[in-house]
Design a protein around this motif. Structure first.
Motif, mmCIF file in Angstrom:
data_model
loop_
_atom_site.group_PDB
_atom_site.id
_atom_site.type_symbol
_atom_site.label_atom_id
_atom_site.label_comp_id
_atom_site.label_asym_id
_atom_site.label_seq_id
_atom_site.Cartn_x
_atom_site.Cartn_y
_atom_site.Cartn_z
ATOM 1 N N GLN A 32 2.132 6.339 -7.221
ATOM 2 C CA GLN A 32 1.416 7.068 -7.631
ATOM 3 C C GLN A 32 1.289 9.063 -7.716
ATOM 4 O O GLN A 32 1.242 9.326 -8.303
ATOM 5 N N GLN A 90 0.925 -1.156 -0.032
ATOM 6 C CA GLN A 90 0.085 -0.018 -0.096
ATOM 7 C C GLN A 90 0.856 1.282 -0.695
ATOM 8 O O GLN A 90 0.365 2.026 -1.197
ATOM 9 N N LYS A 149 1.248 3.555 -3.196
ATOM 10 C CA LYS A 149 0.972 5.575 -3.293
ATOM 11 C C LYS A 149 2.752 6.109 -3.190
ATOM 12 O O LYS A 149 2.070 7.107 -4.624
#
Length: 95
Positions: free
Chosen positions: A47, A40, A44
């Motif tokens: 991105q 995760q 992130k």
């Protein structure tokens, strides 16, 4: 916290045998290769990276800067740990 799931690093022999038995060609699926929390965080961080669209006659894709030049600490750590894991993959694949 390690980036690569430690359960795989402790199973080289077993993974090598599984790798050799798969069809139609040797391969492995390493579910949870990255621990869920780490995944995760990496997702992130990726991105937040700027991508540039590249188009060719046959394909198109989004390209980021070279991972070496990305200064985001988690991306640098992932890159470092993947490079350090090359011997692990070489053991599994016997290359």
């Amino acid at each position: 916290m390690p980036i690569i799931n430690n359960k795989y690093l402790q199973q080289k022999g077993k993974l090598h045998q599984e790798f050799l038995k798969t069809n139609p060609f040797p391969h492995l699926i390493l579910t949870d290769f990255l621990p869920k929390e780490t995944f995760q965080q990496v997702k992130k961080a990726v991105q937040e990276i700027q991508f540039t669209r590249k188009v060719s006659d046959l394909f198109q894709f989004q390209q980021s800067a070279d991972f070496q030049s990305i200064k985001q600490p988690l991306i640098q750590r992932l890159r470092t740990e993947l490079i350090a894991a090359i011997p692990f993959f070489q053991t599994i694949t016997a290359t």
